[in-house]
Design an enzyme around this catalytic site. Structure first.
Site, short mmCIF file in Angstrom:
data_model
loop_
_atom_site.label_atom_id
_atom_site.label_comp_id
_atom_site.label_asym_id
_atom_site.label_seq_id
_atom_site.Cartn_x
_atom_site.Cartn_y
_atom_site.Cartn_z
N HIS A 1 95.66 51.29 27.69
CA HIS A 1 96.26 52.49 27.80
C HIS A 1 97.43 52.78 26.82
O HIS A 1 98.30 51.74 27.01
CB HIS A 1 96.25 52.86 29.15
N SER B 1 90.21 56.71 32.81
CA SER B 1 91.89 56.37 33.15
C SER B 1 92.83 56.94 32.44
O SER B 1 93.92 56.69 32.89
CB SER B 1 91.50 54.46 33.17
N ASP C 1 99.42 48.87 28.58
CA ASP C 1 98.70 47.57 28.85
C ASP C 1 97.69 47.29 27.87
O ASP C 1 97.75 47.88 26.90
CB ASP C 1 98.27 47.90 30.40
#
Length: 397
Positions: free
Chosen positions: A365, A58, A362
């Site tokens: 990340h 991600s 977040d």
């Protein structure tokens, strides 16, 4: 393992359940690749390499999970709030690290494999998938994801299209051999495998044994890419996992979990040693290792030194931007609960207003600003962070 470390990743699973039960959002977005997040025209550069091929999780996924039956998605607002195309599946407010690297190489932003077609693939493809790991079982709590083994198979399927468009195998070999292969794997094998309470991995392996298991499999996978024609590899190490908001949220004083940080030391050490071995064993191959842990640790330890037009690291300077240094290092810009890390950024949640001051976007990340900084440091940095050479030097070979 401390109690905070042992349950830290359980919040990842908690979020997955919450996300499924409360709201499921899928927003089809027209992806306008090749345009910077600030809306200005792309930098006019000569292409340093033919293409950039990206494999990972991600941290660099740009939309491959959008249409999967997965809890690991970011194709909704406020993700992409600072990206010209809006929410695309990037787990960031804007650019990822590989977006900036593509621009530094003079390339357009490469499309996700799920949307790449025609001549799009000639400048590269992004195969990264949120929740993916080196091991196939990693990330299964999130359901749909594309492990590294499958990402390699997807690359192999792309080769037929490239061969046809370039006009033969010989031209394919030349193009692929000069292209950059960026691989960022390993984080989920810890956060969404080894540290997960519903996995038996930690009962089967010590930290050192698990690191050896991962790097042995990693070496085999990278050798497969080499056998498919890849020659120039950039391998991003695992970052400072013990200091991300989802882990900080487990501490009453919001302190980094040193046990989690120590857990990834053997992996990074083994991966760096693997680079030496692969460079020696695979004719014509050039592997480099990016010490993301050290780069990120420097930011967290010296947040105000990343100020205005330049910053210093290991005696070198990089042009960053005209924004003051980072003032928020212990919470996400978008999230819920302590450190904005107990639940990650929810659909249509209002994020922080001063995003340029935040290290983390977040619960897991970094912000676009950090991604750009890491990319620039990796591109021209010294051997202490880009070993044995940096990305720019690799491109010129």
């Amino acid at each position: 393992m401390a109690n905070g470390a042992s349950c830290a990743s359980s919040f990842t699973f908690t979020f997955a359940l919450f996300f499924f039960l409360v709201v499921v959002v899928w927003m089809p977005c027209a992806i306008v690749e090749g345009q910077p997040a600030d809306g200005q025209s792309s930098r006019a550069r000569q292409e340093m390499v033919p293409a950039l091929f990206v494999f990972g999780d991600s941290l660099i996924d740009n939309g491959n999970n959008n249409n999967l039956p997965s809890f690991a998605k970011a194709n909704y607002y406020p993700y992409g709030i600072d990206f010209r195309a809006g929410p695309t599946g990037r787990f960031s407010n804007g650019y990822t690290m590989v977006d900036e690297i593509a621009e530094l190489l003079g390339l357009p932003l490469v499309p996700p494999f799920s949307e790449a077609s025609g001549s799009d693939v000639l400048h590269g493809v992004n195969y990264a998938s949120a929740a993916a790991g080196i091991l196939d079982i990693t990330g299964r709590n999130f359901m749909g994801r594309i492990p590294f083994n499958q990402q390699i198979q997807n690359f192999q399927s792309t080769l037929d299209s490239i061969t046809t468009q370039l006009g033969g195998v010989d031209r394919l070999s030349q193009s692929i051999g000069r292209s950059i292969f960026f691989v960022g794997m390993g984080s989920n094998d810890y956060l969404n495998n080894y540290l997960m309470p519903n996995y038996v991995t930690r009962n089967q392996y010590t930290g050192q044994q698990f690191a050896s298991l991962l790097v042995d499999e990693y070496s085999r996978q990278l050798t497969t890419l080499y056998n498919l024609g890849a020659r120039k590899f950039v391998l991003a190490g695992v970052g400072i996992l013990g200091c991300i908001p989802s882990i900080l949220a487990q501490s009453l004083n919001s302190s980094c979990d040193l046990e989690v940080n120590r857990l990834v030391f053997p992996f990074n050490a083994n991966a760096r040693a693997m680079v030496d071995g692969l460079n020696a064993d695979l004719p014509g191959a050039r592997f480099i290792f990016l010490d993301v842990f050290s780069m990120f640790n420097h930011v967290l330890s010296n947040p105000t030194s990343y100020d205005y037009f330049s910053m210093a690291f290991d005696g070198m300077m990089w042009v960053v931007d005209d924004t003051p240094g980072f003032s928020v290092v212990d919470r996400g810009c978008c999230g819920v609960g302590r450190n904005a890390g107990q639940l990650t950024c929810l659909p249509f949640q209002t994020p922080c207003s001063g995003r340029e001051s935040y290290v983390f976007w977040d619960a897991f990340h970094p912000t676009e600003r950090i991604n750009i900084l890491l990319a620039r440091m990796s591109f021209t940095g010294p051997a202490s962070i880009a070993y044995p050479i940096n990305i720019q030097q690799l491109a010129f070979l």
